[in-house]
Motif scaffolding. Structure first.
Motif, PDB file in Angstrom:
ATOM      1  N   LEU A  89      55.670  19.615  20.812  1.00  9.29           N
ATOM      2  CA  LEU A  89      54.863  18.812  19.892  1.00  9.29           C
ATOM      3  C   LEU A  89      54.447  19.631  18.674  1.00  9.29           C
ATOM      4  O   LEU A  89      54.409  19.115  17.552  1.00  9.29           O
ATOM      5  CB  LEU A  89      53.641  18.268  20.626  1.00  9.29           C
ATOM      6  N   THR A  90      54.129  20.898  18.893  1.00  5.59           N
ATOM      7  CA  THR A  90      53.761  21.765  17.776  1.00  5.59           C
ATOM      8  C   THR A  90      54.940  21.939  16.826  1.00  5.59           C
ATOM      9  O   THR A  90      54.770  21.928  15.593  1.00  5.59           O
ATOM     10  CB  THR A  90      53.308  23.140  18.308  1.00  5.59           C
ATOM     11  N   ALA A  91      56.131  22.076  17.389  1.00  9.62           N
ATOM     12  CA  ALA A  91      57.324  22.242  16.559  1.00  9.62           C
ATOM     13  C   ALA A  91      57.616  20.984  15.748  1.00  9.62           C
ATOM     14  O   ALA A  91      58.007  21.067  14.578  1.00  9.62           O
ATOM     15  CB  ALA A  91      58.522  22.611  17.427  1.00  9.62           C
ATOM     16  N   VAL A  92      57.419  19.816  16.355  1.00 13.24           N
ATOM     17  CA  VAL A  92      57.621  18.568  15.616  1.00 13.24           C
ATOM     18  C   VAL A  92      56.653  18.499  14.443  1.00 13.24           C
ATOM     19  O   VAL A  92      57.027  18.152  13.307  1.00 13.24           O
ATOM     20  CB  VAL A  92      57.443  17.342  16.537  1.00 13.24           C
ATOM     21  N   LYS A  93      55.405  18.827  14.682  1.00 12.79           N
ATOM     22  CA  LYS A  93      54.390  18.785  13.632  1.00 12.79           C
ATOM     23  C   LYS A  93      54.727  19.749  12.504  1.00 12.79           C
ATOM     24  O   LYS A  93      54.496  19.466  11.323  1.00 12.79           O
ATOM     25  CB  LYS A  93      53.026  19.126  14.228  1.00 12.79           C
ATOM     26  N   ALA A  94      55.298  20.910  12.876  1.00 13.01           N
ATOM     27  CA  ALA A  94      55.640  21.925  11.878  1.00 13.01           C
ATOM     28  C   ALA A  94      56.967  21.648  11.183  1.00 13.01           C
ATOM     29  O   ALA A  94      57.323  22.326  10.211  1.00 13.01           O
ATOM     30  CB  ALA A  94      55.692  23.307  12.535  1.00 13.01           C
ATOM     31  N   GLY A  95      57.728  20.652  11.688  1.00 10.91           N
ATOM     32  CA  GLY A  95      59.007  20.313  11.077  1.00 10.91           C
ATOM     33  C   GLY A  95      60.152  21.217  11.475  1.00 10.91           C
ATOM     34  O   GLY A  95      61.178  21.261  10.787  1.00 10.91           O
ATOM     35  N   ASN A  96      59.997  21.951  12.574  1.00  5.75           N
ATOM     36  CA  ASN A  96      61.095  22.839  13.008  1.00  5.75           C
ATOM     37  C   ASN A  96      61.427  22.648  14.483  1.00  5.75           C
ATOM     38  O   ASN A  96      61.767  23.599  15.180  1.00  5.75           O
ATOM     39  CB  ASN A  96      60.754  24.299  12.716  1.00  5.75           C
ATOM     40  N   ALA A  97      61.331  21.421  14.951  1.00  3.58           N
ATOM     41  CA  ALA A  97      61.623  21.115  16.351  1.00  3.58           C
ATOM     42  C   ALA A  97      63.130  21.095  16.605  1.00  3.58           C
ATOM     43  O   ALA A  97      63.921  20.873  15.680  1.00  3.58           O
ATOM     44  CB  ALA A  97      61.022  19.764  16.728  1.00  3.58           C
ATOM     45  N   PRO A  98      63.541  21.309  17.839  1.00  9.62           N
ATOM     46  CA  PRO A  98      64.954  21.146  18.174  1.00  9.62           C
ATOM     47  C   PRO A  98      65.329  19.669  18.112  1.00  9.62           C
ATOM     48  O   PRO A  98      64.459  18.798  18.124  1.00  9.62           O
ATOM     49  CB  PRO A  98      65.030  21.669  19.608  1.00  9.62           C
ATOM     50  N   CYS A  99      66.600  19.393  18.077  1.00  9.71           N
ATOM     51  CA  CYS A  99      67.048  17.997  18.126  1.00  9.71           C
ATOM     52  C   CYS A  99      66.787  17.394  19.499  1.00  9.71           C
ATOM     53  O   CYS A  99      66.416  16.234  19.614  1.00  9.71           O
ATOM     54  CB  CYS A  99      68.538  17.907  17.812  1.00  9.71           C
ATOM     55  N   LEU A 100      66.996  18.186  20.554  1.00  7.08           N
ATOM     56  CA  LEU A 100      66.994  17.674  21.918  1.00  7.08           C
ATOM     57  C   LEU A 100      65.938  18.375  22.752  1.00  7.08           C
ATOM     58  O   LEU A 100      65.662  19.564  22.575  1.00  7.08           O
ATOM     59  CB  LEU A 100      68.369  17.902  22.555  1.00  7.08           C
ATOM     60  N   ALA A 101      65.346  17.625  23.668  1.00  5.88           N
ATOM     61  CA  ALA A 101      64.324  18.203  24.535  1.00  5.88           C
ATOM     62  C   ALA A 101      64.334  17.505  25.878  1.00  5.88           C
ATOM     63  O   ALA A 101      64.538  16.294  25.967  1.00  5.88           O
ATOM     64  CB  ALA A 101      62.938  18.074  23.899  1.00  5.88           C
ATOM     65  N   GLN A 102      64.118  18.284  26.924  1.00  5.43           N
ATOM     66  CA  GLN A 102      63.920  17.722  28.255  1.00  5.43           C
ATOM     67  C   GLN A 102      62.489  17.203  28.322  1.00  5.43           C
ATOM     68  O   GLN A 102      61.534  17.969  28.210  1.00  5.43           O
ATOM     69  CB  GLN A 102      64.147  18.791  29.326  1.00  5.43           C
ATOM     70  N   VAL A 103      62.358  15.896  28.515  1.00  6.70           N
ATOM     71  CA  VAL A 103      61.032  15.274  28.580  1.00  6.70           C
ATOM     72  C   VAL A 103      60.989  14.368  29.804  1.00  6.70           C
ATOM     73  O   VAL A 103      61.838  13.486  29.957  1.00  6.70           O
ATOM     74  CB  VAL A 103      60.721  14.461  27.306  1.00  6.70           C
ATOM     75  N   GLY A 104      60.028  14.590  30.672  1.00  7.11           N
ATOM     76  CA  GLY A 104      59.878  13.741  31.844  1.00  7.11           C
ATOM     77  C   GLY A 104      59.538  12.314  31.455  1.00  7.11           C
ATOM     78  O   GLY A 104      58.875  12.064  30.440  1.00  7.11           O
ATOM     79  N   TYR A 105      59.985  11.371  32.258  1.00  7.81           N
ATOM     80  CA  TYR A 105      59.674   9.972  31.985  1.00  7.81           C
ATOM     81  C   TYR A 105      58.176   9.755  31.829  1.00  7.81           C
ATOM     82  O   TYR A 105      57.728   8.944  31.020  1.00  7.81           O
ATOM     83  CB  TYR A 105      60.176   9.077  33.129  1.00  7.81           C
ATOM     84  N   GLU A 106      57.393  10.503  32.633  1.00  6.41           N
ATOM     85  CA  GLU A 106      55.950  10.302  32.621  1.00  6.41           C
ATOM     86  C   GLU A 106      55.321  10.718  31.294  1.00  6.41           C
ATOM     87  O   GLU A 106      54.262  10.217  30.915  1.00  6.41           O
ATOM     88  CB  GLU A 106      55.310  11.083  33.779  1.00  6.41           C
ATOM     89  N   THR A 107      55.977  11.622  30.562  1.00  9.55           N
ATOM     90  CA  THR A 107      55.409  12.162  29.331  1.00  9.55           C
ATOM     91  C   THR A 107      55.981  11.493  28.090  1.00  9.55           C
ATOM     92  O   THR A 107      55.401  11.582  27.009  1.00  9.55           O
ATOM     93  CB  THR A 107      55.654  13.689  29.271  1.00  9.55           C
ATOM     94  N   LEU A 108      57.088  10.791  28.228  1.00 11.31           N
ATOM     95  CA  LEU A 108      57.717  10.182  27.068  1.00 11.31           C
ATOM     96  C   LEU A 108      56.786   9.227  26.315  1.00 11.31           C
ATOM     97  O   LEU A 108      56.776   9.226  25.082  1.00 11.31           O
ATOM     98  CB  LEU A 108      59.014   9.481  27.484  1.00 11.31           C
ATOM     99  N   PRO A 109      55.965   8.407  27.002  1.00  6.74           N
ATOM    100  CA  PRO A 109      55.021   7.569  26.253  1.00  6.74           C
ATOM    101  C   PRO A 109      54.046   8.367  25.399  1.00  6.74           C
ATOM    102  O   PRO A 109      53.681   7.944  24.297  1.00  6.74           O
ATOM    103  CB  PRO A 109      54.289   6.787  27.346  1.00  6.74           C
ATOM    104  N   SER A 110      53.610   9.526  25.889  1.00  4.88           N
ATOM    105  CA  SER A 110      52.700  10.365  25.108  1.00  4.88           C
ATOM    106  C   SER A 110      53.399  10.897  23.859  1.00  4.88           C
ATOM    107  O   SER A 110      52.799  10.958  22.779  1.00  4.88           O
ATOM    108  CB  SER A 110      52.201  11.533  25.958  1.00  4.88           C
TER     109      SER A 110
END
Length: 441
Positions: A89-110
């Protein structure tokens, strides 16, 4: 991470308006392209992928061998609940996130509520038919798709065959009543030995609630419903509190070295956990190979068996990915390619979300650690008896943290599980309201 209330409210409208959750960057690119779903590239593309599961790197290596124009770099992060999600989330905010991420179904809504996901509906649409419908719902919110399902996580009982026999347990407990009776039997025979362990993992506990038909979240009348403290959840909490009160369970923290030390020494005889825990146990107590087996998870009603699910992940595309079409192509491949799925079954311990994966030969392999048993036969038989209407809420990072803390307090006697649920419900509702969500509970 703070986000604008208006953005969260908009996300909430999308979440409430659909049952899509019901189941139950710099982008690391070496070539420029559009930022839309139909992204293109004029040359070779390199995509960064963050995750923590063992075996993912091996599937990435398989892809890279046969896809020279779309290369993927896998960077292992801390597990999501232990800092990986915060880093993403910090990387997304900073504009330098990876394209792909392992995200659990439970966290995807967040992640969706935080505006951290990229809409890949167009490029993912053709893959929808390749997945179990409820798993596709886990990656779709408000009519938009944000990633590709990887797995589901049916739960079972992993147990020491030799020690069950030693303590007179001729068959593994099929019901929770029998589990409690066997726990008392073992502990009476040797007060230093326990049938199982009660850990502090919120998602393992969620699987127990899931099995019991005790939902935590729902949507109705354009608002969120929170029900962590309802009668069904109190039933589950009271059962486990009863075992804790009688000191019939070990209380090692979940996945802690102390737990595996107790398993290896024969002080903890079993673990009720998800399919992906099978290889974790095998690698953690390798010296006991051949002495373990897998049985169905104990149920509440033997005449109407229902099982739980503990986990399941998506390969999500994060906001800002310059090559989301290529990222989606890789994500679909990782979840459907026979060699990749075989690797993920053997190393990661997944139960595939892709329907083609359910006929993968790796699911029929005998497992030496579990005495040559074809352990996936157990998980396969359970899947038809898992309630897929379970719905995750939009604040699971906070909810899981609060619940994990409460479970830890219950382990030490600092709180009771029924009271913990009330506390977590109150905090969850407060957090949702703080984020501008309409909620009742």
């Amino acid at each position: 991470m703070k986000v604008r209330t208006a953005s969260l409210a908009a996300a909430a409208v999308a979440l409430v308006a659909t049952t899509a959750l019901t189941g139950c960057s710099s982008s690391g690119s070496t070539a420029s392209g559009s930022t839309g779903d139909g992204s293109t590239a004029s040359g070779p593309v390199t995509l960064d992928f963050w995750g923590w599961a063992p075996g993912y790197d091996q599937s990435v290596a398989l892809w890279n061998k046969s896809h020279p124009d779309i290369q993927v770099r896998f960077d292992k992060t801390a597990p999501g609940s232990k800092g990986g999600y915060t880093k993403m989330l910090t990387a997304v905010k900073a504009g330098n996130a990876p394209c792909l991420a392992q995200v659990g179904y439970e966290t995807l809504p967040s992640f969706a509520a935080a505006g951290a996901l990229q809409d890949v509906t167009s490029s993912a649409a053709s893959a929808k038919s390749q997945f179990a419908a409820w798993t596709w719902n886990q990656v779709s919110i408000g009519g938009a798709t944000y990633g590709i399902p990887v797995d589901t996580a049916p739960m079972a009982l992993m147990y020491r065959k030799d020690l069950f026999a030693k303590y007179g347990i001729t068959t593994p407990p099929a019901t929770w009543d029998q589990y409690a009776a066997d726990a008392a039997k073992v502990h009476a025979a040797d007060p230093t030995v326990y049938l199982g362990d009660f850990g502090n993992d919120a998602y393992n506990y969620a699987g127990l609630a899931w099995q019991a038909g005790a939902p935590w979240f729902g949507t109705a009348n354009q608002q969120w419903q929170v029900s962590l403290n309802n009668a069904g959840n109190q039933k589950v909490a009271s059962y486990w509190q009863g075992l804790l009160d009688k000191k019939l369970l070990k209380t090692d923290p979940s996945y802690d070295p102390s737990l595996y030390k107790d398993m290896a020494s024969g002080k903890v005889l079993s673990d009720v956990n998800a399919v992906w825990d099978a290889p974790i146990i095998a690698s953690s107590v390798a010296g006991t190979s051949g002495k373990w087996a897998v049985a169905p998870m104990p149920v509440w009603d033997a005449a109407d068996p229902v099982y739980g699910n503990d986990g399941g992940s998506a390969t999500a595309v994060l906001k800002g990915c310059a090559h989301s079409a290529q990222a989606t192509e890789f994500a679909v491949w990782m979840s459907t390619d026979a060699a990749s799925v075989s690797n993920l079954i053997k190393v990661t311990g997944i139960y595939p979300a892709a329907t083609s994966g359910l006929t993968n030969a790796a699911l029929s392999a005998a497992d030496p650690f579990y005495g040559g048993q074809k352990i996936y036969d157990v998980f396969n038989a359970e899947t038809a008896h898992i309630n897929t209407s379970w719905q995750w809420g939009p604040t699971m990072t906070q909810t899981s943290t609060d619940l994990g803390d409460g479970l830890g307090q219950a382990e030490t006697g600092g709180a009771t599980l029924p009271s913990v649920l009330g506390t977590v419900q109150t905090k969850t509702i407060a957090q949702m309201k703080q984020q501008g969500l309409t909620v009742s509970g």
